[in-house]
Write a protein that holds these residues in place. Structure first.
Motif, PDB file in Angstrom:
ATOM      1  N   GLU A 279     -24.570   3.550  -5.478  1.00 25.91           N
ATOM      2  CA  GLU A 279     -25.484   4.067  -4.446  1.00 25.91           C
ATOM      3  C   GLU A 279     -24.777   4.199  -3.100  1.00 25.91           C
ATOM      4  OE1 GLU A 279     -29.452   2.250  -4.340  1.00 25.91           O
ATOM      5  OE2 GLU A 279     -28.978   1.296  -6.269  1.00 25.91           O
ATOM      6  N   ILE A 280     -23.581   3.623  -3.002  1.00 30.83           N
ATOM      7  CA  ILE A 280     -22.774   3.723  -1.774  1.00 30.83           C
ATOM      8  C   ILE A 280     -21.811   4.892  -1.921  1.00 30.83           C
ATOM      9  CG2 ILE A 280     -21.080   2.544  -0.326  1.00 30.83           C
ATOM     10  CD1 ILE A 280     -23.766   1.135  -0.288  1.00 30.83           C
ATOM     11  N   ASP A 281     -21.823   5.804  -0.959  1.00 28.04           N
ATOM     12  CA  ASP A 281     -20.917   6.949  -1.007  1.00 28.04           C
ATOM     13  C   ASP A 281     -19.471   6.466  -1.071  1.00 28.04           C
ATOM     14  OD1 ASP A 281     -19.240   9.256  -0.118  1.00 28.04           O
ATOM     15  OD2 ASP A 281     -21.194  10.192   0.213  1.00 28.04           O
ATOM     16  N   LEU A 282     -18.668   7.105  -1.911  1.00 27.25           N
ATOM     17  CA  LEU A 282     -17.264   6.707  -2.076  1.00 27.25           C
ATOM     18  C   LEU A 282     -16.468   6.768  -0.774  1.00 27.25           C
ATOM     19  CD1 LEU A 282     -16.183   8.215  -5.520  1.00 27.25           C
ATOM     20  CD2 LEU A 282     -15.995   5.812  -4.821  1.00 27.25           C
ATOM     21  N   LYS A 283     -16.950   7.513   0.198  1.00 27.78           N
ATOM     22  CA  LYS A 283     -16.222   7.594   1.472  1.00 27.78           C
ATOM     23  C   LYS A 283     -16.208   6.240   2.202  1.00 27.78           C
ATOM     24  CE  LYS A 283     -20.123   9.207   4.294  1.00 27.78           C
ATOM     25  NZ  LYS A 283     -20.671  10.363   5.048  1.00 27.78           N
ATOM     26  N   HIS A 284     -17.043   5.299   1.744  1.00 34.89           N
ATOM     27  CA  HIS A 284     -17.113   3.981   2.372  1.00 34.89           C
ATOM     28  C   HIS A 284     -16.353   2.905   1.596  1.00 34.89           C
ATOM     29  CE1 HIS A 284     -20.063   5.635   5.073  1.00 34.89           C
ATOM     30  NE2 HIS A 284     -20.928   5.853   4.109  1.00 34.89           N
ATOM     31  N   ILE A 285     -15.615   3.293   0.555  1.00 39.85           N
ATOM     32  CA  ILE A 285     -14.994   2.327  -0.364  1.00 39.85           C
ATOM     33  C   ILE A 285     -13.466   2.367  -0.260  1.00 39.85           C
ATOM     34  CG2 ILE A 285     -14.704   1.681  -2.807  1.00 39.85           C
ATOM     35  CD1 ILE A 285     -17.548   1.280  -1.845  1.00 39.85           C
ATOM     36  N   VAL A 286     -12.853   1.187  -0.245  1.00 35.60           N
ATOM     37  CA  VAL A 286     -11.403   1.081  -0.453  1.00 35.60           C
ATOM     38  C   VAL A 286     -11.169   0.073  -1.576  1.00 35.60           C
ATOM     39  CG1 VAL A 286     -10.682   1.753   1.879  1.00 35.60           C
ATOM     40  CG2 VAL A 286     -11.143  -0.669   1.373  1.00 35.60           C
ATOM     41  N   LEU A 287      -9.999   0.162  -2.189  1.00 37.37           N
ATOM     42  CA  LEU A 287      -9.659  -0.715  -3.314  1.00 37.37           C
ATOM     43  C   LEU A 287      -8.787  -1.872  -2.847  1.00 37.37           C
ATOM     44  CD1 LEU A 287      -8.659   1.952  -6.015  1.00 37.37           C
ATOM     45  CD2 LEU A 287     -10.937   1.057  -5.475  1.00 37.37           C
ATOM     46  N   GLU A 288      -8.908  -2.992  -3.565  1.00 39.12           N
ATOM     47  CA  GLU A 288      -8.075  -4.149  -3.254  1.00 39.12           C
ATOM     48  C   GLU A 288      -7.974  -5.035  -4.485  1.00 39.12           C
ATOM     49  OE1 GLU A 288     -10.575  -7.732  -1.744  1.00 39.12           O
ATOM     50  OE2 GLU A 288     -10.725  -6.169  -0.206  1.00 39.12           O
ATOM     51  N   THR A 289      -6.984  -5.936  -4.465  1.00 41.75           N
ATOM     52  CA  THR A 289      -6.915  -6.945  -5.522  1.00 41.75           C
ATOM     53  C   THR A 289      -7.173  -8.350  -4.996  1.00 41.75           C
ATOM     54  OG1 THR A 289      -4.516  -7.185  -5.231  1.00 41.75           O
ATOM     55  CG2 THR A 289      -5.288  -5.670  -6.966  1.00 41.75           C
ATOM     56  N   ASP A 290      -6.771  -8.637  -3.744  1.00 43.39           N
ATOM     57  CA  ASP A 290      -6.738 -10.005  -3.221  1.00 43.39           C
ATOM     58  C   ASP A 290      -5.827 -10.869  -4.080  1.00 43.39           C
ATOM     59  OD1 ASP A 290      -7.302 -11.943  -1.335  1.00 43.39           O
ATOM     60  OD2 ASP A 290      -9.111 -12.676  -2.322  1.00 43.39           O
ATOM     61  N   SER A 291      -4.859 -10.243  -4.737  1.00 41.42           N
ATOM     62  CA  SER A 291      -3.939 -11.012  -5.583  1.00 41.42           C
ATOM     63  C   SER A 291      -3.184 -12.027  -4.726  1.00 41.42           C
ATOM     64  CB  SER A 291      -2.966 -10.060  -6.287  1.00 41.42           C
ATOM     65  OG  SER A 291      -2.243  -9.286  -5.354  1.00 41.42           O
ATOM     66  N   PRO A 292      -2.944 -13.220  -5.282  1.00 40.15           N
ATOM     67  CA  PRO A 292      -3.038 -13.606  -6.705  1.00 40.15           C
ATOM     68  C   PRO A 292      -4.416 -14.093  -7.157  1.00 40.15           C
ATOM     69  CG  PRO A 292      -2.133 -15.418  -5.452  1.00 40.15           C
ATOM     70  CD  PRO A 292      -2.344 -14.289  -4.466  1.00 40.15           C
ATOM     71  N   TYR A 293      -5.453 -13.842  -6.322  1.00 42.31           N
ATOM     72  CA  TYR A 293      -6.797 -14.335  -6.631  1.00 42.31           C
ATOM     73  C   TYR A 293      -7.665 -13.243  -7.259  1.00 42.31           C
ATOM     74  CZ  TYR A 293      -4.809 -17.253  -2.966  1.00 42.31           C
ATOM     75  OH  TYR A 293      -3.950 -18.003  -2.225  1.00 42.31           O
ATOM     76  N   LEU A 294      -8.792 -13.655  -7.832  1.00 44.10           N
ATOM     77  CA  LEU A 294      -9.862 -12.758  -8.284  1.00 44.10           C
ATOM     78  C   LEU A 294      -9.397 -11.649  -9.236  1.00 44.10           C
ATOM     79  CD1 LEU A 294     -11.884 -12.422  -4.950  1.00 44.10           C
ATOM     80  CD2 LEU A 294     -12.545 -13.676  -7.007  1.00 44.10           C
TER      81      LEU A 294
ATOM     82  N   ASN B 198      -7.793   8.986  -5.293  1.00 45.82           N
ATOM     83  CA  ASN B 198      -7.558   9.897  -4.173  1.00 45.82           C
ATOM     84  C   ASN B 198      -8.482   9.603  -2.992  1.00 45.82           C
ATOM     85  OD1 ASN B 198      -5.597  11.214  -5.650  1.00 45.82           O
ATOM     86  ND2 ASN B 198      -6.930  12.891  -6.300  1.00 45.82           N
ATOM     87  N   ILE B 199      -9.771   9.441  -3.270  1.00 49.84           N
ATOM     88  CA  ILE B 199     -10.731   9.221  -2.182  1.00 49.84           C
ATOM     89  C   ILE B 199     -10.485   7.882  -1.503  1.00 49.84           C
ATOM     90  CG2 ILE B 199     -13.187   8.858  -1.639  1.00 49.84           C
ATOM     91  CD1 ILE B 199     -13.849  10.908  -3.845  1.00 49.84           C
ATOM     92  N   THR B 200     -10.279   6.841  -2.304  1.00 49.57           N
ATOM     93  CA  THR B 200     -10.090   5.516  -1.698  1.00 49.57           C
ATOM     94  C   THR B 200      -8.769   5.413  -0.947  1.00 49.57           C
ATOM     95  OG1 THR B 200      -9.276   4.645  -3.823  1.00 49.57           O
ATOM     96  CG2 THR B 200     -11.612   4.316  -3.317  1.00 49.57           C
ATOM     97  N   THR B 201      -7.744   6.114  -1.423  1.00 53.61           N
ATOM     98  CA  THR B 201      -6.477   6.133  -0.678  1.00 53.61           C
ATOM     99  C   THR B 201      -6.652   6.861   0.644  1.00 53.61           C
ATOM    100  OG1 THR B 201      -4.963   5.826  -2.530  1.00 53.61           O
ATOM    101  CG2 THR B 201      -4.134   7.099  -0.676  1.00 53.61           C
ATOM    102  N   GLN B 202      -7.370   7.981   0.633  1.00 58.85           N
ATOM    103  CA  GLN B 202      -7.629   8.694   1.891  1.00 58.85           C
ATOM    104  C   GLN B 202      -8.424   7.821   2.848  1.00 58.85           C
ATOM    105  OE1 GLN B 202      -6.388  11.701   3.037  1.00 58.85           O
ATOM    106  NE2 GLN B 202      -7.231  10.811   4.909  1.00 58.85           N
ATOM    107  N   ASN B 203      -9.386   7.080   2.310  1.00 58.76           N
ATOM    108  CA  ASN B 203     -10.166   6.168   3.163  1.00 58.76           C
ATOM    109  C   ASN B 203      -9.259   5.113   3.800  1.00 58.76           C
ATOM    110  OD1 ASN B 203     -12.444   7.541   2.307  1.00 58.76           O
ATOM    111  ND2 ASN B 203     -13.060   5.992   0.818  1.00 58.76           N
TER     112      ASN B 203
END
Length: 255
Positions: free
Chosen positions: A193-208, A243-248
């Motif tokens: 329900e959240i537009d992808l323009k508001h999302i970025v990716l992460e790992t928080d590695s070495p956690y989660l 692509n979208i999350t990298t642009q964000n």
């Protein structure tokens, strides 16, 4: 496919035995942008060493993690200011409030959070927020600092839809990682329900670490599991998610 990991502790001792191999796995997966949050002064040297080894891929933040806000927090904040005066960083982070481990430091956590937001404004940098058991307290501080010069990422977002929308209202992207793959994580119920323009990716590695690696050491290559899950939830290709999350991430970090 270019994937961006907007939050990974690659300097962690958890990677001391196989850091180069771990980076190779990530690069082979398509992850070529790594944004590195600070914790406190004890990790500064390791962060600078990491940048020296992988200068084409690694981007450092400066900041004091809320769980490191102790009696000496003013000295730690002075260290952050000293670093910012010497060289450039991509963000102020990770900063915020954590009431999971210690509630007794709430007032100085708030003070440190507000001070670092003001540093971010001074240097025209984004902030990267750590929030654990502290949504109300985080929003209280953000409300007092609201403005066009306040922007960044709500790292490891694990709130509900209403909290997500409120975070976005403060010019924050939502950092989505392994939790979205968890059966009872909750994010999968509403994230589309959240537009992808508001999302970025992460790992928080070495956690989660995401499923199927949950409970094991996380690493940046595992971000592909987050891409796969979001592709499924949004009904778009993995390439589109990447692509979208990298642009964000480029919009936030200007890198």
């Amino acid at each position: 496919m270019m994937i961006t990991d907007t939050h990974t502790h690659l300097y962690s001792e958890a990677f001391d035995e196989d850091r180069a191999e771990m980076m190779t796995r990530a690069l082979e997966t398509g992850v070529s942008r790594f944004f590195i949050p600070a914790i406190d002064s004890s990790y500064t040297e390791a962060m600078l060493d990491l940048e020296a080894k992988f200068p084409d891929y690694v981007h450092l933040m400066a900041g004091l993690h809320p769980t490191s806000v102790k009696e000496n927090y003013k000295e730690e904040l002075a260290h952050v200011e000293e670093l910012l005066a010497k060289r450039s960083f991509c963000a102020i982070g990770e900063i915020g409030i954590d009431l999971y481990w210690d509630t007794s430091t709430l007032e100085i956590q708030k003070e440190a959070f507000r001070h670092q937001i003001q540093l971010a404004k001074k240097y025209q940098l984004p902030i990267v927020i750590h929030c654990r058991d502290a949504f109300d307290e985080i929003f209280e501080v953000l409300e007092t600092e609201r403005g066009e010069d306040l922007f960044g990422i709500f790292h490891c977002f694990t709130g509900n839809l209403e909290q997500a929308q409120r975070a976005i209202g403060f010019n924050m992207k939502l950092g989505i990682g392994g939790v979205v793959t968890f059966k009872n994580g909750g994010l999968d119920k509403f994230i589309s329900e959240i537009d992808l323009k508001h999302i970025v990716l992460e790992t928080d590695s070495p956690y989660l670490a995401p499923k199927p690696f949950r409970g094991k050491r996380n690493e940046s290559a595992y971000i592909i599991k987050v891409v796969e899950k979001l592709s499924e939830l949004y009904g778009v290709t993995q390439e589109e998610i990447a692509n979208i999350t990298t642009q964000n991430s480029k919009d936030i970090f200007s890198i």
